[in-house]
Design an enzyme around this catalytic site. Structure first.
Site, PDB file in Angstrom:
ATOM      1  N   HIS A  12       0.869  -1.191   0.000  1.00 50.66           N
ATOM      2  CA  HIS A  12       0.000   0.000   0.000  1.00 50.66           C
ATOM      3  C   HIS A  12       0.900   1.233   0.000  1.00 50.66           C
ATOM      4  CE1 HIS A  12      -3.859   2.116   1.458  1.00 50.66           C
ATOM      5  NE2 HIS A  12      -2.971   3.061   1.194  1.00 50.66           N
ATOM      6  N   HIS A  14       1.623   5.347  -1.662  1.00 46.61           N
ATOM      7  CA  HIS A  14       1.267   6.535  -2.450  1.00 46.61           C
ATOM      8  C   HIS A  14       2.549   7.130  -3.010  1.00 46.61           C
ATOM      9  CE1 HIS A  14      -2.888   6.616  -0.919  1.00 46.61           C
ATOM     10  NE2 HIS A  14      -2.325   6.094   0.161  1.00 46.61           N
ATOM     11  N   LEU A  15       2.636   7.188  -4.329  1.00 46.90           N
ATOM     12  CA  LEU A  15       3.834   7.761  -4.964  1.00 46.90           C
ATOM     13  C   LEU A  15       3.572   9.147  -5.534  1.00 46.90           C
ATOM     14  CD1 LEU A  15       5.348   4.678  -6.836  1.00 46.90           C
ATOM     15  CD2 LEU A  15       6.342   5.890  -4.891  1.00 46.90           C
ATOM     16  N   ARG A  16       2.289   9.538  -5.601  1.00 48.05           N
ATOM     17  CA  ARG A  16       1.911  10.843  -6.179  1.00 48.05           C
ATOM     18  C   ARG A  16       2.383  10.924  -7.636  1.00 48.05           C
ATOM     19  NH1 ARG A  16      -1.307  10.785  -1.921  1.00 48.05           N
ATOM     20  NH2 ARG A  16      -0.430  11.649  -0.039  1.00 48.05           N
ATOM     21  N   ASN A  40      -5.082   7.310  -6.046  1.00 47.16           N
ATOM     22  CA  ASN A  40      -5.835   8.523  -5.662  1.00 47.16           C
ATOM     23  C   ASN A  40      -5.127   9.809  -6.073  1.00 47.16           C
ATOM     24  OD1 ASN A  40      -3.858   8.086  -3.688  1.00 47.16           O
ATOM     25  ND2 ASN A  40      -5.058   9.065  -2.071  1.00 47.16           N
ATOM     26  N   LYS A  96      -9.212  -0.332  -6.300  1.00 42.58           N
ATOM     27  CA  LYS A  96      -9.224   0.275  -4.965  1.00 42.58           C
ATOM     28  C   LYS A  96     -10.539   0.995  -4.745  1.00 42.58           C
ATOM     29  CE  LYS A  96      -7.806   1.856  -0.995  1.00 42.58           C
ATOM     30  NZ  LYS A  96      -6.705   2.662  -0.532  1.00 42.58           N
ATOM     31  N   HIS A 135     -10.466   0.973   1.453  1.00 41.33           N
ATOM     32  CA  HIS A 135     -10.272   1.875   2.596  1.00 41.33           C
ATOM     33  C   HIS A 135     -11.544   1.737   3.434  1.00 41.33           C
ATOM     34  CE1 HIS A 135      -8.659   5.672   4.491  1.00 41.33           C
ATOM     35  NE2 HIS A 135      -9.859   5.538   5.039  1.00 41.33           N
ATOM     36  N   HIS A 169      -4.766  -0.956   5.779  1.00 49.39           N
ATOM     37  CA  HIS A 169      -4.248  -0.254   6.962  1.00 49.39           C
ATOM     38  C   HIS A 169      -5.104  -0.406   8.218  1.00 49.39           C
ATOM     39  CE1 HIS A 169      -6.967   2.570   5.031  1.00 49.39           C
ATOM     40  NE2 HIS A 169      -6.054   3.025   4.193  1.00 49.39           N
ATOM     41  N   ASP A 241       1.413   2.461   3.520  1.00 46.52           N
ATOM     42  CA  ASP A 241       0.575   3.657   3.365  1.00 46.52           C
ATOM     43  C   ASP A 241       1.420   4.929   3.461  1.00 46.52           C
ATOM     44  OD1 ASP A 241      -1.669   5.121   2.803  1.00 46.52           O
ATOM     45  OD2 ASP A 241      -2.518   5.012   4.819  1.00 46.52           O
ATOM     46  N   HIS A 245       3.077  14.426   1.711  1.00 41.78           N
ATOM     47  CA  HIS A 245       2.443  15.732   1.461  1.00 41.78           C
ATOM     48  C   HIS A 245       3.520  16.777   1.710  1.00 41.78           C
ATOM     49  CE1 HIS A 245      -1.823  14.460   1.368  1.00 41.78           C
ATOM     50  NE2 HIS A 245      -1.464  13.554   2.269  1.00 41.78           N
ATOM     51  N   ALA A 257      -4.226  14.682   5.528  1.00 35.55           N
ATOM     52  CA  ALA A 257      -4.010  13.388   6.182  1.00 35.55           C
ATOM     53  C   ALA A 257      -3.031  12.572   5.360  1.00 35.55           C
ATOM     54  CB  ALA A 257      -5.339  12.646   6.300  1.00 35.55           C
TER      55      ALA A 257
END
Ligand code: NCD
Ligand code: ZN
Length: 339
Positions: A12, A14-16, A40, A96, A135, A169, A241, A245, A257
């Protein structure tokens, strides 16, 4: 003292996108055989073309041919049978599901999860052998959101007994028994939910860098989840996860978040497993469980860790990305990667 981990996976992540992608991808690509990349983005990665283009950008940013980004499709109202079939044929194995409004980047999520249109897509996913990652939070009181979502997992797990469902998560100790109850339900555990509690967010001075969804919960929840990880429970895999940011977007009135943990994951896990005399279970937790649950290859990527001190940077960044503050910024761990 040394430790080798063969073919770990982060299930899980997030690489943006550019330019954040370029700044963060290397932390995972270097030490993991693969990672399940969350869709996302804005706009969401909700069709095959977007997923394939995003995969190309990730591979370019990683510059490491031993890393495989495992792509997922964002389940929006748009996703239909034909699109999902096409995606599966092109090698995409994951969808997802975000409940609308539950977390960062969930604005395009699903508002009625048990609506016929969604169930139809899930039935196709079941037939195709696509894995459903969820989620799992309601829109109720923040500390009860995960538990309030249990009935939806129960309904989906029984309606689609051949659909592999991942409860992402885990943050609440009550979710452990639910995962154990259904054969087709599995889960991921993050580093932060097994080591921290709500005290780390608001117990002293407000710490926005420990603010994430699902929110960190009680010491009892943390300790129960830690025991699951330490025992390398066969239904749970590691999924960081890690969710970067910009510092400016965390330390402001509308604090985003998401916890950025990618730069320190395996040293921190080695330290915890070592402190609890369970180092022998770490490879199962970060590698074998994911390989078995998600049918992923055991590659010949070997990650070596050694017992020497490693200080987490206060922040990372460069010309295009100003500052991103990692979890445990400035802390020293007693395990490090062997270069
Ligand atoms: C994630 C993000 O920033 O994209 N945030 C988070 O708090 N975990 C989204 C998510 O996985 O919930
Ligand atoms: Zn996430």
């Amino acid at each position: 003292m040394q430790l080798t981990l063969q073919s770990p996976y982060d299930m899980h992540l997030h690489l943006r996108d550019t330019p954040m992608l370029e700044a963060v991808a290397k932390y995972t690509a270097r030490y993991f055989s693969g990672a399940l990349v969350m869709p996302n983005l804005n706009p969401p990665v909700d069709c095959l073309d977007l997923a394939l283009a995003y995969k190309e950008r990730i591979l370019k940013a990683c510059g490491d041919s031993t890393f495989t980004p495992l792509m997922s499709l964002y389940l929006t109202e748009k996703l239909d049978r034909a699109q999902l079939k096409m995606a599966k044929e092109a090698g995409i194995q994951f969808i997802k599901l975000y409940p609308k409004g539950a977390t960062t980047g969930s604005e395009s999520g699903v508002s009625a999860i048990l609506a016929p249109k969604v169930l139809e897509v899930l039935e196709v996913a079941q037939d195709l052998g696509v894995i459903l990652s969820i989620h799992g939070e309601s829109n109720g009181f923040v500390m009860e959101r995960e538990a309030e979502f249990h009935s939806i997992f129960a309904e989906l797990a029984t309606t689609f007994p051949r659909l592999k469902i991942i409860f992402e998560h885990l943050s609440d100790h009550r979710s452990i028994a639910l995962v154990e109850k259904y054969d087709n339900l599995f889960a991921t555990l993050t580093l932060h939910h097994i080591t921290l509690s709500l005290d780390d967010v608001i117990g002293g001075a407000l710490n926005p860098h420990c603010f994430c969804k699902p929110i960190l919960k009680t010491p009892k929840d943390r300790d129960a989840l830690l025991q699951v990880a330490l025992s390398a429970h066969s239904k749970f895999s590691f999924g960081s996860d890690s969710a970067p940011h910009l510092q400016a977007n965390k330390e402001c009135a509308k604090g985003a978040a998401g916890i950025f943990s990618a730069p320190l994951l395996l040293p921190a896990l080695a330290e915890i497993f070592d402190a609890h005399h369970r180092l022998e279970n770490l490879e199962s937790f970060v590698a074998h469980n994911a390989q078995r649950i998600y049918h992923l290859p055991k590659t010949d990527k070997i990650v070596r860790l050694t017992k020497k001190s490693f200080k987490v940077a206060d922040s990372i960044g460069g010309d295009s990305i100003r500052s991103v503050v990692p979890l445990f910024a400035g802390r020293t761990f007693s395990w490090d990667y062997e270069c």
